[in-house]
Scaffold this motif. Structure first.
Motif: not given
Length: 235
Positions: A16, A20, A24, A112, A114, A121, A123
């Motif tokens: 990530a 973004e 999370f 993180g 993804i 999606r 995460c």
């Protein structure tokens, strides 16, 4: 969450970006959670040995997006991440994070990653330290995000050339229910634009009900995409 051997969903995981990082963590406002289409999140840890796998599911948005389709895909995603990824055990998570980057906190403790599929999606927040919950996996329904962003759920037209796009699923369904009985007079036609299996089934339920029949397709059929071959699936 029992680990399976077979994984059907192609998994591509990427680190990530700092931009973004908000994906999370749980959203404090219900409106933000709804706009993101949050299905829920899984809290995970490897236990005192660092080799166990303990998890708890936390629903979001009243658990309304937690469909059979989602549950099956979530299992496959977690299986893949456990088989050869950051969820294998604590040592593997630590190695994976330090090797792939993806830091999302200033102190460098959390990373993180993804995973995106056609409709969801995922995460994954990793904290590769003993004594913490090492994993949080936040799950988002991309179709719900599209609807929240104002993308049309469906479109209706009439013989006089008028047209209306609906971004609210309930309003779209209400329009079909009210206008469909008069379609031979008004030239009413509809086109369902969303891939949401719940909405698509409700649309077809209305059509079958108009002719005094029961929709032979279950929600599972819509989740599998088999309803797209139906002869009465739209007008």
């Amino acid at each position: 969450m029992k680990q399976n051997v077979k994984v059907n969903t192609p998994i591509h995981i990427r680190p990530a970006s700092h931009e973004e990082a908000g994906l999370f963590y749980s959203q404090m406002k219900e409106t933000e959670d709804a706009a993101l289409g949050t299905v829920g999140h899984v809290r995970m840890d490897f236990g005192s040995s660092g080799k166990g796998f303990y998890h708890t599911w936390w629903p979001h948005n009243d658990d309304q997006f937690n469909t059979k389709e989602f549950k099956g895909e979530l299992q496959e995603v977690v299986d893949a991440l456990r088989a050869d990824g950051p969820l294998k055990d604590l040592a593997s998570m630590r190695s994976y994070c330090y090797r792939n980057g993806g830091g999302i906190t200033e102190d460098g403790r959390c990373f993180g990653y993804i995973v995106e599929t056609e409709h969801y999606r995922y995460c994954l927040r990793c904290t590769p330290s003993p004594g913490d919950y090492q994993g949080y996996l936040y799950c988002y329904d991309l179709r719900q995000q599209q609807m929240a962003q104002g993308k049309p759920v469906g479109r209706v037209t009439f013989a006089d050339g008028s047209r209306m796009d609906y971004t609210d699923a309930q309003e779209y369904l209400r329009c079909i229910q009210e206008e469909l009985p008069q379609h031979s007079v008004t030239g009413f036609r509809y086109e369902t634009l969303t891939d949401d299996p719940v909405v698509r089934k409700q649309v077809d339920d209305i059509l079958f009900d108009l002719y005094g029949e029961e929709n032979p397709q279950s929600l599972a059929d819509y989740e599998n995409g088999s309803n797209r071959d139906m002869k009465m699936g739209g007008m």
